[in-house]
Motif scaffolding. Structure first.
Motif, mmCIF file in Angstrom:
data_model
loop_
_atom_site.group_PDB
_atom_site.id
_atom_site.type_symbol
_atom_site.label_atom_id
_atom_site.label_comp_id
_atom_site.label_asym_id
_atom_site.label_seq_id
_atom_site.Cartn_x
_atom_site.Cartn_y
_atom_site.Cartn_z
ATOM 1 N N SER A 129 0.822 -1.388 -0.023
ATOM 2 C CA SER A 129 -0.029 0.023 -0.002
ATOM 3 C C SER A 129 0.798 1.227 -0.067
ATOM 4 O O SER A 129 0.272 2.080 -0.468
ATOM 5 N N GLY A 130 2.042 1.187 0.645
ATOM 6 C CA GLY A 130 2.863 2.321 0.764
ATOM 7 C C GLY A 130 3.503 2.440 -0.803
ATOM 8 O O GLY A 130 3.747 3.655 -1.141
ATOM 9 N N GLY A 160 -7.062 10.789 0.883
ATOM 10 C CA GLY A 160 -7.621 9.734 -0.038
ATOM 11 C C GLY A 160 -7.558 8.377 0.250
ATOM 12 O O GLY A 160 -8.717 7.719 0.328
ATOM 13 N N TYR A 161 -6.328 7.957 0.099
ATOM 14 C CA TYR A 161 -6.378 6.626 0.284
ATOM 15 C C TYR A 161 -6.598 6.113 1.828
ATOM 16 O O TYR A 161 -7.256 4.949 2.260
ATOM 17 N N VAL A 187 -10.711 3.264 5.155
ATOM 18 C CA VAL A 187 -11.759 3.074 6.176
ATOM 19 C C VAL A 187 -13.115 2.740 5.327
ATOM 20 O O VAL A 187 -13.850 1.728 6.114
ATOM 21 N N PHE A 188 -13.383 2.930 4.293
ATOM 22 C CA PHE A 188 -14.545 2.573 3.415
ATOM 23 C C PHE A 188 -14.417 0.777 3.423
ATOM 24 O O PHE A 188 -15.538 0.135 3.706
ATOM 25 N N PHE A 227 -0.271 6.166 8.900
ATOM 26 C CA PHE A 227 0.459 5.300 8.220
ATOM 27 C C PHE A 227 1.051 6.077 6.935
ATOM 28 O O PHE A 227 2.166 6.020 6.691
ATOM 29 N N TYR A 228 0.046 6.871 6.220
ATOM 30 C CA TYR A 228 0.615 7.745 5.024
ATOM 31 C C TYR A 228 1.447 8.939 5.447
ATOM 32 O O TYR A 228 2.295 9.360 4.549
ATOM 33 N N VAL A 229 0.993 9.492 6.558
ATOM 34 C CA VAL A 229 1.665 10.733 7.221
ATOM 35 C C VAL A 229 3.129 10.377 7.348
ATOM 36 O O VAL A 229 4.342 10.909 6.951
ATOM 37 N N ALA A 230 3.285 9.049 7.957
ATOM 38 C CA ALA A 230 4.467 8.503 8.272
ATOM 39 C C ALA A 230 5.427 8.545 7.024
ATOM 40 O O ALA A 230 6.704 8.642 7.067
#
Length: 217
Positions: A104-105, A132-133, A138-139, A175-178
């Motif tokens: 995913s990253g 967005g991801y 979450v969806f 996760f994505y912020v990291a």
């Protein structure tokens, strides 16, 4: 202990549950990473690889503290994944989830623009895609919860307005912020140290919890 927690503990890390489809999926993960590493060697830009490792490392930490919640409460983790799986590695983690987070990253890093100042709808594109991801994850998680594949026990971590926002912020966005913080670092050394630290934290925490204390999660 909730029925879902007891079910999630059944067959935990039991290699007899392994399915053959794990092998081609693992090969796909290896192919994706080796392809990105080949590109990185040619360009000198390892950000995609770092992003992939960062998101997986963050998920490793997330699943570790989630397991600790089960141990300390004696009732349930924030989330459990009690359904069928080729291998349940923790009460809320299985091999299929691990494969997803392993790439995913990389998906995120291949989506963002090289120009971090470029904006989408007025939002810096790195943040836009992180949001967005996270929202998409979450969806999907809500759908899994509705299907009984991912069980939420606590009312503050559930399909409510406040609960969904909590899952968004502490289940995915960080996760994505990291990842964006790591790939935004100026030096290769800083990136390596940061990513290694994530795995170090998770590994030490699991050695203490599982290896030393004998906890099951």
């Amino acid at each position: 202990m909730t029925p879902a927690s007891r079910q999630a503990l059944e067959g935990l890390r039991d290699l007899t549950t392994l399915k053959w489809y794990v092998i081609p999926l693992l090969a796909c993960i290896f192919y994706i990473y080796t392809l990105e590493m080949k590109k990185a060697r040619a360009t000198g830009n390892w950000n995609v690889v770092f992003a992939g490792l960062t998101v997986f490392g963050m998920d490793f930490i997330n699943e570790t503290w989630n397991g600790w919640v089960l141990v300390f409460t004696g009732r349930s983790a924030f989330w459990t994944a009690p359904g069928e799986t080729a291998l349940r590695t923790m009460v809320g983690w299985n091999i299929e989830i691990m494969f997803m987070f392993a790439i995913s990253g990389i998906i995120y890093a291949n989506t963002i623009s090289e120009d971090r100042n470029e904006k989408i709808l007025g939002i810096p594109n790195w943040w836009f895609w992180a949001i967005g991801y996270s929202g998409f994850c979450v969806f999907v998680e809500v759908l899994l919860n509705m299907g009984g594949h991912l069980v939420w026990e606590y009312p503050f971590w559930h399909r409510t307005f406040k609960g969904v926002w909590l899952i968004f912020l502490f289940g995915y966005l960080h996760f994505y912020v990291a990842a964006l913080l790591v790939i935004g670092m100026r030096t290769y050394r800083a990136k390596v140290i940061t990513v290694a630290s994530l795995y170090g934290i998770a590994i030490v925490a699991n050695i203490f919890g599982i290896g030393v204390m004998g906890w099951t999660y």
